[in-house]
Design a protein around this motif. Structure first.
Motif, PDB file in Angstrom:
ATOM      1  N   ASP A  28       0.841  -1.124  -0.065  1.00 15.85           N
ATOM      2  CA  ASP A  28      -0.069  -0.086  -0.033  1.00 15.85           C
ATOM      3  C   ASP A  28       0.734   1.126  -0.062  1.00 15.85           C
ATOM      4  OD1 ASP A  28      -1.967   1.988   0.213  1.00 15.85           O
ATOM      5  OD2 ASP A  28      -2.599   1.089   2.066  1.00 15.85           O
ATOM      6  N   ILE A  50      -7.136  -3.827  -4.828  1.00 18.29           N
ATOM      7  CA  ILE A  50      -8.430  -4.304  -4.098  1.00 18.29           C
ATOM      8  C   ILE A  50      -8.392  -3.602  -2.535  1.00 18.29           C
ATOM      9  CG2 ILE A  50      -9.399  -6.351  -3.211  1.00 18.29           C
ATOM     10  CD1 ILE A  50      -8.086  -7.905  -5.453  1.00 18.29           C
ATOM     11  N   ASP A  51      -9.587  -2.983  -2.602  1.00 17.78           N
ATOM     12  CA  ASP A  51      -9.829  -2.239  -1.172  1.00 17.78           C
ATOM     13  C   ASP A  51      -8.476  -1.461  -0.534  1.00 17.78           C
ATOM     14  OD1 ASP A  51     -11.989  -3.722  -0.869  1.00 17.78           O
ATOM     15  OD2 ASP A  51     -11.353  -5.465   0.165  1.00 17.78           O
ATOM     16  N   HIS A  53      -5.516  -1.754  -1.460  1.00 16.42           N
ATOM     17  CA  HIS A  53      -4.073  -2.481  -1.346  1.00 16.42           C
ATOM     18  C   HIS A  53      -3.856  -2.938  -2.605  1.00 16.42           C
ATOM     19  CE1 HIS A  53      -4.280  -2.495   2.839  1.00 16.42           C
ATOM     20  NE2 HIS A  53      -5.343  -3.077   2.878  1.00 16.42           N
TER      21      HIS A  53
END
Length: 213
Positions: A28, A50-51, A53
């Motif tokens: 991240d 994704i989300d 990250h």
């Protein structure tokens, strides 16, 4: 090879380094989904976001490894050959690495004697030239173990992660910048620095990288 923008390549390098320093942890870098470079990498199937990250996919990991290899070889080149000041090495290497596409990095690697560590002690990813290396004409820097009898040079750097090995070499007076001459290789490697001679085993001789003179 996919043609990446410099910013996209820098993101791949940052992801590689984060994975190197924190293996198994989520990646991240605070990169938002709408970042053009991030979208570029996604379209090439180098990463997934994704989300918040980032997942570095296999294809992206391979490309990141090549980018890191070019950057760290550039750092080694700037330090060992061009004697660039330490504080300027990173910025100059960042610019120079983009010139090392299309296999040029293998030629630089061979000239430097296939170094394993960058000046900061980080591993340099191996290339095909390292796996199949042979004694080549034009090598500028090579391990002491590869020098011929009576061949001379200047110590460029010491390659070891073992503090005891480093301590032993330094206690013998093996320091970067000093002139060194090989006297024999068997049964042990005997070399001369100044008026003193020393004998070491092959493993230690592989830790001393010498620039030819």
């Amino acid at each position: 090879m996919d043609n990446l923008s410099e910013h996209a390549e820098e993101i791949l390098e940052a992801l590689w380094i984060q994975g190197e320093d924190r293996p198994g942890k989520p990646l991240d870098l605070g990169i938002i989904k709408d970042d053009p470079a991030c979208q570029e990498l996604s379209k090439l199937n180098f990463i997934k976001v994704i989300d918040g990250h980032i997942i570095l996919l296999d294809k992206g990991r391979k490309q990141a490894e090549l980018a890191i290899r070019r950057h760290r070889l550039s750092e080694r080149l700037m330090t060992d050959i061009f004697d660039v000041k330490k504080e300027d090495v990173d910025s100059i290497s960042c610019k120079f690495e983009h010139l090392l596409h299309k296999g040029l990095e293998d030629k630089v690697c061979a000239l430097l004697g296939h170094p394993r560590l960058c000046p900061h002690g980080k591993n340099i990813p191996r290339g095909e030239c390292c796996k199949n290396k042979k004694k080549q004409l034009g090598v500028l820097i090579s391990p002491l173990a590869d020098l011929r009898k009576n061949e001379e040079g200047k110590i460029a750097y010491l390659h070891t992660k073992d503090p005891l090995v480093m301590q032993k070499l330094m206690s013998l007076g093996v320091l970067p910048g000093l002139e060194i001459k090989v006297m024999q290789h068997f049964p042990s490697c005997v070399f001369k620095i100044g008026h003193s001679q020393f004998a070491i085993d092959k493993e230690l001789a592989l830790s001393i990288y010498v620039r030819g003179i």
